[in-house]
Design a protein around this motif. Structure first.
Motif, mmCIF file in Angstrom:
data_model
loop_
_atom_site.group_PDB
_atom_site.id
_atom_site.type_symbol
_atom_site.label_atom_id
_atom_site.label_comp_id
_atom_site.label_asym_id
_atom_site.label_seq_id
_atom_site.Cartn_x
_atom_site.Cartn_y
_atom_site.Cartn_z
ATOM 1 N N ASP A 127 0.797 -1.230 0.000
ATOM 2 C CA ASP A 127 0.000 0.000 0.000
ATOM 3 C C ASP A 127 0.828 1.278 0.000
ATOM 4 O OD1 ASP A 127 -2.228 -1.702 0.186
ATOM 5 O OD2 ASP A 127 -2.118 -1.722 2.373
ATOM 6 N N THR A 128 2.048 1.214 -0.514
ATOM 7 C CA THR A 128 2.894 2.408 -0.586
ATOM 8 C C THR A 128 3.905 2.263 -1.707
ATOM 9 O OG1 THR A 128 4.381 3.880 0.639
ATOM 10 C CG2 THR A 128 4.551 1.539 1.120
ATOM 11 N N VAL A 129 4.285 3.402 -2.272
ATOM 12 C CA VAL A 129 5.329 3.417 -3.305
ATOM 13 C C VAL A 129 6.543 4.220 -2.824
ATOM 14 C CG1 VAL A 129 3.749 3.081 -5.244
ATOM 15 C CG2 VAL A 129 4.189 5.406 -4.414
ATOM 16 N N ASP A 130 6.638 4.423 -1.516
ATOM 17 C CA ASP A 130 7.685 5.276 -0.966
ATOM 18 C C ASP A 130 9.101 4.739 -1.192
ATOM 19 O OD1 ASP A 130 5.793 7.041 -0.137
ATOM 20 O OD2 ASP A 130 5.942 6.599 2.001
ATOM 21 N N ARG B 200 -0.965 8.582 -5.411
ATOM 22 C CA ARG B 200 -0.428 8.602 -4.042
ATOM 23 C C ARG B 200 -1.514 8.940 -3.026
ATOM 24 N NH1 ARG B 200 4.988 8.882 -2.803
ATOM 25 N NH2 ARG B 200 6.413 8.516 -4.537
ATOM 26 N N GLU B 201 -2.434 9.787 -3.412
ATOM 27 C CA GLU B 201 -3.530 10.153 -2.501
ATOM 28 C C GLU B 201 -4.426 8.947 -2.238
ATOM 29 O OE1 GLU B 201 -5.135 12.500 0.190
ATOM 30 O OE2 GLU B 201 -3.451 13.109 -1.081
ATOM 31 N N LYS B 202 -4.652 8.135 -3.272
ATOM 32 C CA LYS B 202 -5.441 6.920 -3.084
ATOM 33 C C LYS B 202 -4.751 5.972 -2.110
ATOM 34 C CE LYS B 202 -8.195 6.590 -7.294
ATOM 35 N NZ LYS B 202 -8.559 5.739 -8.433
ATOM 36 N N LEU B 203 -3.445 5.822 -2.255
ATOM 37 C CA LEU B 203 -2.709 4.923 -1.368
ATOM 38 C C LEU B 203 -2.771 5.389 0.085
ATOM 39 C CD1 LEU B 203 0.478 3.969 -3.437
ATOM 40 C CD2 LEU B 203 -1.649 2.689 -3.149
ATOM 41 N N ASN C 192 1.903 4.481 -12.529
ATOM 42 C CA ASN C 192 2.465 5.837 -12.548
ATOM 43 C C ASN C 192 2.673 6.284 -11.102
ATOM 44 O OD1 ASN C 192 2.349 6.007 -15.383
ATOM 45 N ND2 ASN C 192 0.195 6.610 -15.302
ATOM 46 N N TRP C 193 3.734 5.758 -10.501
ATOM 47 C CA TRP C 193 3.922 5.855 -9.053
ATOM 48 C C TRP C 193 4.187 7.268 -8.547
ATOM 49 C CZ3 TRP C 193 8.759 7.343 -7.160
ATOM 50 C CH2 TRP C 193 9.812 7.336 -8.086
ATOM 51 N N GLU C 194 4.582 8.174 -9.416
ATOM 52 C CA GLU C 194 4.834 9.552 -8.976
ATOM 53 C C GLU C 194 3.586 10.429 -9.080
ATOM 54 O OE1 GLU C 194 9.346 10.675 -9.896
ATOM 55 O OE2 GLU C 194 8.312 9.947 -11.691
ATOM 56 N N ASN C 195 2.517 9.894 -9.644
ATOM 57 C CA ASN C 195 1.294 10.653 -9.832
ATOM 58 C C ASN C 195 0.658 11.015 -8.485
ATOM 59 O OD1 ASN C 195 -1.907 10.405 -10.131
ATOM 60 N ND2 ASN C 195 -1.068 11.316 -11.990
ATOM 61 N N ALA C 196 0.304 12.276 -8.313
ATOM 62 C CA ALA C 196 -0.240 12.760 -7.039
ATOM 63 C C ALA C 196 -1.571 12.110 -6.691
ATOM 64 C CB ALA C 196 -0.385 14.281 -7.077
ATOM 65 N N VAL D 186 14.960 -2.036 -12.139
ATOM 66 C CA VAL D 186 14.019 -1.982 -11.014
ATOM 67 C C VAL D 186 12.620 -1.748 -11.561
ATOM 68 C CG1 VAL D 186 13.305 -0.734 -8.945
ATOM 69 C CG2 VAL D 186 15.743 -1.185 -9.368
ATOM 70 N N VAL D 187 11.729 -2.668 -11.232
ATOM 71 C CA VAL D 187 10.332 -2.573 -11.668
ATOM 72 C C VAL D 187 9.530 -1.870 -10.578
ATOM 73 C CG1 VAL D 187 8.268 -3.858 -12.317
ATOM 74 C CG2 VAL D 187 10.538 -4.689 -13.008
ATOM 75 N N PRO D 188 8.925 -0.732 -10.871
ATOM 76 C CA PRO D 188 8.107 -0.049 -9.854
ATOM 77 C C PRO D 188 6.800 -0.801 -9.638
ATOM 78 C CG PRO D 188 7.930 1.081 -11.964
ATOM 79 C CD PRO D 188 8.948 -0.006 -12.155
ATOM 80 N N GLY D 189 6.520 -1.101 -8.381
ATOM 81 C CA GLY D 189 5.309 -1.866 -8.094
ATOM 82 C C GLY D 189 4.698 -1.523 -6.757
ATOM 83 N N VAL D 190 3.624 -2.214 -6.435
ATOM 84 C CA VAL D 190 2.917 -2.040 -5.170
ATOM 85 C C VAL D 190 2.133 -3.322 -4.920
ATOM 86 C CG1 VAL D 190 0.820 -1.070 -6.212
ATOM 87 C CG2 VAL D 190 1.434 -0.422 -3.865
#
Length: 285
Positions: A43-46, A92-95, A85-89, A62-66
Protein backbone atom coordinates in the motif's frame (compact mmCIF):
# COMPACT_ATOMS: atom_id res chain seq x y z
CA UNK A 1 14.85 -5.15 -26.35
CA UNK A 2 14.05 -7.88 -23.83
CA UNK A 3 16.13 -8.01 -20.66
CA UNK A 4 18.13 -11.20 -20.36
CA UNK A 5 18.32 -13.01 -17.04
CA UNK A 6 16.10 -13.73 -14.05
CA UNK A 7 13.74 -11.40 -12.20
CA UNK A 8 12.38 -11.45 -8.65
CA UNK A 9 9.10 -9.59 -8.95
CA UNK A 10 7.94 -9.50 -5.33
CA UNK A 11 10.03 -7.89 -2.57
CA UNK A 12 9.37 -5.64 0.42
CA UNK A 13 11.47 -2.95 2.06
CA UNK A 14 11.49 -0.66 5.08
CA UNK A 15 8.88 1.42 3.23
CA UNK A 16 6.37 -1.18 4.47
CA UNK A 17 7.12 -4.23 6.63
CA UNK A 18 10.47 -5.31 5.20
CA UNK A 19 13.74 -5.07 7.10
CA UNK A 20 16.05 -3.94 4.30
CA UNK A 21 16.18 -0.53 2.68
CA UNK A 22 15.14 -0.40 -0.99
CA UNK A 23 18.75 0.10 -2.10
CA UNK A 24 19.75 -2.98 -0.07
CA UNK A 25 17.21 -5.13 -1.95
CA UNK A 26 18.69 -3.98 -5.24
CA UNK A 27 22.23 -4.69 -4.04
CA UNK A 28 21.17 -8.18 -2.93
CA UNK A 29 19.64 -8.77 -6.36
CA UNK A 30 22.96 -7.81 -7.91
CA UNK A 31 24.85 -10.23 -5.65
CA UNK A 32 22.49 -13.05 -6.60
CA UNK A 33 23.01 -12.45 -10.29
CA UNK A 34 19.52 -11.19 -11.06
CA UNK A 35 18.77 -8.93 -14.00
CA UNK A 36 15.71 -7.28 -12.46
CA UNK A 37 13.87 -6.82 -9.17
CA UNK A 38 10.48 -5.37 -8.33
CA UNK A 39 9.77 -3.25 -5.26
CA UNK A 40 6.22 -4.13 -4.19
CA UNK A 41 5.64 -2.68 -0.74
CA UNK A 42 2.25 -2.93 0.94
CA UNK A 43 0.00 0.00 0.00
CA UNK A 44 2.89 2.41 -0.59
CA UNK A 45 5.33 3.42 -3.31
CA UNK A 46 7.68 5.28 -0.97
CA UNK A 47 10.59 2.89 -1.59
CA UNK A 48 10.64 3.04 -5.37
CA UNK A 49 12.72 6.19 -5.91
CA UNK A 50 15.62 4.96 -3.77
CA UNK A 51 15.52 1.54 -5.43
CA UNK A 52 15.55 3.01 -8.93
CA UNK A 53 18.54 5.18 -8.10
CA UNK A 54 20.37 2.10 -6.80
CA UNK A 55 19.37 0.20 -9.92
CA UNK A 56 20.95 2.89 -12.11
CA UNK A 57 24.21 2.65 -10.15
CA UNK A 58 24.34 -1.15 -10.11
CA UNK A 59 22.98 -1.94 -13.55
CA UNK A 60 19.85 -3.71 -12.24
CA UNK A 61 16.43 -3.09 -13.75
CA UNK A 62 14.02 -1.98 -11.01
CA UNK A 63 10.33 -2.57 -11.67
CA UNK A 64 8.11 -0.05 -9.85
CA UNK A 65 5.31 -1.87 -8.09
CA UNK A 66 2.92 -2.04 -5.17
CA UNK A 67 1.01 -4.75 -3.30
CA UNK A 68 -2.51 -3.58 -2.56
CA UNK A 69 -4.30 -5.04 0.46
CA UNK A 70 -7.92 -6.01 -0.25
CA UNK A 71 -10.63 -8.20 1.23
CA UNK A 72 -13.22 -10.41 -0.47
CA UNK A 73 -15.53 -12.92 1.22
CA UNK A 74 -13.67 -12.28 4.48
CA UNK A 75 -10.33 -13.32 2.93
CA UNK A 76 -7.26 -11.08 2.65
CA UNK A 77 -6.42 -10.86 -1.04
CA UNK A 78 -3.33 -9.07 -2.31
CA UNK A 79 -3.18 -7.55 -5.77
CA UNK A 80 0.20 -6.62 -7.24
CA UNK A 81 0.43 -3.62 -9.53
CA UNK A 82 3.42 -3.21 -11.86
CA UNK A 83 4.58 -0.15 -13.78
CA UNK A 84 1.98 2.09 -12.19
CA UNK A 85 2.46 5.84 -12.55
CA UNK A 86 3.92 5.85 -9.05
CA UNK A 87 4.83 9.55 -8.98
CA UNK A 88 1.29 10.65 -9.83
CA UNK A 89 -0.24 12.76 -7.04
CA UNK A 90 -3.75 11.32 -7.43
CA UNK A 91 -2.38 7.77 -7.19
CA UNK A 92 -0.43 8.60 -4.04
CA UNK A 93 -3.53 10.15 -2.50
CA UNK A 94 -5.44 6.92 -3.08
CA UNK A 95 -2.71 4.92 -1.37
CA UNK A 96 -2.96 7.22 1.65
CA UNK A 97 -6.54 5.99 2.07
CA UNK A 98 -5.24 2.43 2.30
CA UNK A 99 -2.68 3.40 4.93
CA UNK A 100 -5.49 4.90 7.00
CA UNK A 101 -7.37 1.59 6.82
CA UNK A 102 -4.18 -0.27 7.75
CA UNK A 103 -3.79 1.98 10.79
CA UNK A 104 -7.37 1.21 11.82
CA UNK A 105 -6.69 -2.52 11.56
CA UNK A 106 -3.54 -2.15 13.68
CA UNK A 107 -5.55 -0.30 16.33
CA UNK A 108 -8.12 -3.12 16.37
CA UNK A 109 -5.40 -5.77 16.75
CA UNK A 110 -3.72 -3.89 19.58
CA UNK A 111 -7.08 -3.47 21.33
CA UNK A 112 -7.68 -7.23 21.11
CA UNK A 113 -4.19 -7.99 22.40
CA UNK A 114 -4.77 -5.64 25.35
CA UNK A 115 -8.05 -7.45 26.10
CA UNK A 116 -6.07 -10.71 26.15
CA UNK A 117 -3.79 -9.27 28.83
CA UNK A 118 -0.87 -8.19 26.64
CA UNK A 119 0.11 -4.63 27.46
CA UNK A 120 1.38 -3.17 24.21
CA UNK A 121 0.70 0.26 22.73
CA UNK A 122 0.59 1.76 19.26
CA UNK A 123 3.49 3.99 20.25
CA UNK A 124 5.61 0.93 21.02
CA UNK A 125 4.79 -0.52 17.60
CA UNK A 126 5.79 2.73 15.88
CA UNK A 127 9.04 2.82 17.90
CA UNK A 128 9.78 -0.79 16.94
CA UNK A 129 9.22 0.02 13.27
CA UNK A 130 11.66 2.92 13.58
CA UNK A 131 14.25 0.63 15.19
CA UNK A 132 13.93 -1.62 12.16
CA UNK A 133 14.89 1.30 9.93
CA UNK A 134 11.41 2.35 8.90
CA UNK A 135 11.11 6.04 8.11
CA UNK A 136 7.76 6.23 6.30
CA UNK A 137 5.09 4.13 4.63
CA UNK A 138 2.93 1.41 6.11
CA UNK A 139 3.21 -0.33 9.48
CA UNK A 140 2.05 -3.93 9.53
CA UNK A 141 1.60 -7.03 11.64
CA UNK A 142 5.31 -7.95 11.66
CA UNK A 143 5.98 -4.77 13.62
CA UNK A 144 3.30 -5.73 16.16
CA UNK A 145 4.75 -9.25 16.31
CA UNK A 146 8.21 -7.81 17.03
CA UNK A 147 6.82 -5.94 20.06
CA UNK A 148 5.13 -9.11 21.34
CA UNK A 149 8.44 -10.90 21.01
CA UNK A 150 10.43 -8.12 22.69
CA UNK A 151 8.03 -8.18 25.65
CA UNK A 152 8.24 -11.99 25.87
CA UNK A 153 4.55 -12.56 25.17
CA UNK A 154 5.64 -14.97 22.47
CA UNK A 155 8.79 -16.97 21.87
CA UNK A 156 9.07 -16.34 18.14
CA UNK A 157 7.66 -14.33 15.28
CA UNK A 158 6.01 -17.48 13.99
CA UNK A 159 4.24 -18.01 17.32
CA UNK A 160 2.99 -14.40 17.23
CA UNK A 161 1.28 -15.05 13.91
CA UNK A 162 0.10 -18.56 14.71
CA UNK A 163 -1.49 -17.64 18.05
CA UNK A 164 -2.50 -14.02 17.65
CA UNK A 165 -1.97 -12.21 14.35
CA UNK A 166 -2.66 -14.73 11.59
CA UNK A 167 -6.09 -15.23 10.04
CA UNK A 168 -6.98 -17.81 12.71
CA UNK A 169 -5.29 -15.89 15.53
CA UNK A 170 -7.00 -14.64 18.67
CA UNK A 171 -6.27 -10.98 17.89
CA UNK A 172 -6.81 -11.07 14.15
CA UNK A 173 -8.80 -8.15 12.78
CA UNK A 174 -10.11 -7.52 9.30
CA UNK A 175 -12.04 -4.25 8.99
CA UNK A 176 -13.87 -3.32 5.77
CA UNK A 177 -11.25 -2.65 3.13
CA UNK A 178 -10.84 -2.22 -0.60
CA UNK A 179 -12.31 -5.03 -2.71
CA UNK A 180 -10.01 -6.78 -5.22
CA UNK A 181 -12.19 -5.53 -8.09
CA UNK A 182 -11.53 -1.96 -6.95
CA UNK A 183 -7.80 -2.63 -6.78
CA UNK A 184 -7.84 -3.87 -10.37
CA UNK A 185 -9.52 -0.63 -11.41
CA UNK A 186 -7.09 1.51 -9.42
CA UNK A 187 -4.13 -0.17 -11.09
CA UNK A 188 -5.71 0.20 -14.53
CA UNK A 189 -6.34 3.90 -13.92
CA UNK A 190 -2.71 4.29 -12.80
CA UNK A 191 -1.53 2.86 -16.11
CA UNK A 192 -0.23 -0.36 -14.59
CA UNK A 193 -0.62 -4.11 -14.92
CA UNK A 194 -2.54 -6.10 -12.28
CA UNK A 195 -1.41 -9.49 -10.97
CA UNK A 196 -3.02 -11.70 -8.31
CA UNK A 197 -0.39 -12.31 -5.61
CA UNK A 198 0.30 -15.79 -4.15
CA UNK A 199 -3.11 -17.35 -4.95
CA UNK A 200 -2.19 -20.59 -3.19
CA UNK A 201 -2.36 -18.84 0.17
CA UNK A 202 -6.07 -18.07 -0.19
CA UNK A 203 -7.30 -21.68 -0.52
CA UNK A 204 -10.14 -20.43 -2.66
CA UNK A 205 -9.58 -20.98 -6.37
CA UNK A 206 -13.18 -20.08 -7.17
CA UNK A 207 -12.55 -16.59 -5.82
CA UNK A 208 -9.26 -16.41 -7.73
CA UNK A 209 -11.11 -17.24 -10.95
CA UNK A 210 -13.68 -14.55 -10.21
CA UNK A 211 -10.94 -11.93 -9.87
CA UNK A 212 -9.33 -13.14 -13.09
CA UNK A 213 -12.62 -12.89 -14.95
CA UNK A 214 -13.10 -9.36 -13.60
CA UNK A 215 -9.88 -8.26 -15.33
CA UNK A 216 -6.69 -9.37 -13.54
CA UNK A 217 -3.95 -9.47 -16.16
CA UNK A 218 -1.55 -11.84 -14.48
CA UNK A 219 -1.08 -14.37 -11.70
CA UNK A 220 1.88 -15.05 -9.42
CA UNK A 221 2.52 -18.71 -10.19
CA UNK A 222 5.99 -18.90 -8.65
CA UNK A 223 6.08 -17.91 -4.97
CA UNK A 224 8.08 -18.98 -1.94
CA UNK A 225 4.96 -20.39 -0.24
CA UNK A 226 3.67 -22.30 -3.26
CA UNK A 227 4.11 -26.05 -3.50
CA UNK A 228 4.98 -27.70 -6.79
CA UNK A 229 1.32 -28.72 -7.05
CA UNK A 230 0.29 -25.07 -6.57
CA UNK A 231 2.65 -23.94 -9.32
CA UNK A 232 1.38 -26.57 -11.73
CA UNK A 233 -2.26 -25.72 -10.99
CA UNK A 234 -1.85 -21.97 -11.41
CA UNK A 235 0.30 -22.34 -14.50
CA UNK A 236 -2.56 -24.27 -16.13
CA UNK A 237 -4.99 -21.59 -14.94
CA UNK A 238 -2.78 -18.89 -16.45
CA UNK A 239 -2.58 -20.75 -19.74
CA UNK A 240 -6.33 -21.22 -19.83
CA UNK A 241 -7.02 -17.52 -19.34
CA UNK A 242 -4.02 -16.18 -21.27
CA UNK A 243 -2.58 -14.51 -18.17
CA UNK A 244 0.91 -13.13 -17.60
CA UNK A 245 2.86 -15.58 -15.41
CA UNK A 246 4.96 -13.89 -12.72
CA UNK A 247 6.93 -14.97 -9.68
CA UNK A 248 8.84 -13.62 -6.72
CA UNK A 249 10.32 -14.40 -3.35
CA UNK A 250 8.04 -12.08 -1.30
CA UNK A 251 11.23 -11.19 0.58
CA UNK A 252 10.68 -9.28 3.82
CA UNK A 253 14.02 -9.79 5.54
CA UNK A 254 15.33 -11.99 8.30
CA UNK A 255 13.91 -12.12 11.81
CA UNK A 256 15.35 -14.49 14.43
CA UNK A 257 17.28 -16.26 11.71
CA UNK A 258 14.10 -16.92 9.70
CA UNK A 259 13.63 -15.36 6.28
CA UNK A 260 10.05 -14.29 5.47
CA UNK A 261 8.94 -15.60 2.97
CA UNK A 262 12.03 -16.35 0.92
CA UNK A 263 15.46 -14.95 0.10
CA UNK A 264 15.75 -12.52 -2.78
CA UNK A 265 16.20 -14.63 -5.89
CA UNK A 266 14.73 -17.79 -4.35
CA UNK A 267 11.67 -17.58 -6.60
CA UNK A 268 12.08 -15.95 -10.00
CA UNK A 269 10.88 -15.79 -13.59
CA UNK A 270 12.59 -15.03 -16.88
CA UNK A 271 13.01 -11.25 -17.14
CA UNK A 272 11.49 -11.39 -20.62
CA UNK A 273 8.12 -11.21 -18.83
CA UNK A 274 8.76 -7.50 -18.24
CA UNK A 275 7.90 -6.93 -21.88
CA UNK A 276 4.37 -8.07 -21.07
CA UNK A 277 4.12 -6.37 -17.68
CA UNK A 278 5.20 -2.94 -18.89
CA UNK A 279 2.29 -1.32 -20.79
CA UNK A 280 4.73 0.97 -22.61
CA UNK A 281 6.59 -2.01 -24.06
CA UNK A 282 3.37 -3.80 -25.00
CA UNK A 283 2.14 -0.78 -26.95
CA UNK A 284 5.53 0.23 -28.31
CA UNK A 285 5.29 3.70 -26.74
Amino acid sequence: MAIKGRADLHTHTTASDGLQRPADNVAMAKLRGLAAIAITDHDTVDGIKEAMEAGERLGITVVPGVEISTVADGIDIHILGYYINWENAAWREKLKQLLTLRDQRNDMIIHKLNALGMAITKEEVIEEAARQGKESGSIGRPHIAAVLLAKAYVGSMQEAFDRYLGQDGLAYANPPRLHPFEALEWIREAGGTSVIAHPGIYHNDELVRTIIERGAQGIEVHHSDHSEADKERYLKLAEGYGLIVTGGSDFHGERQGIVFHGEIGSSTVDAVVLDRLDPARRTGV
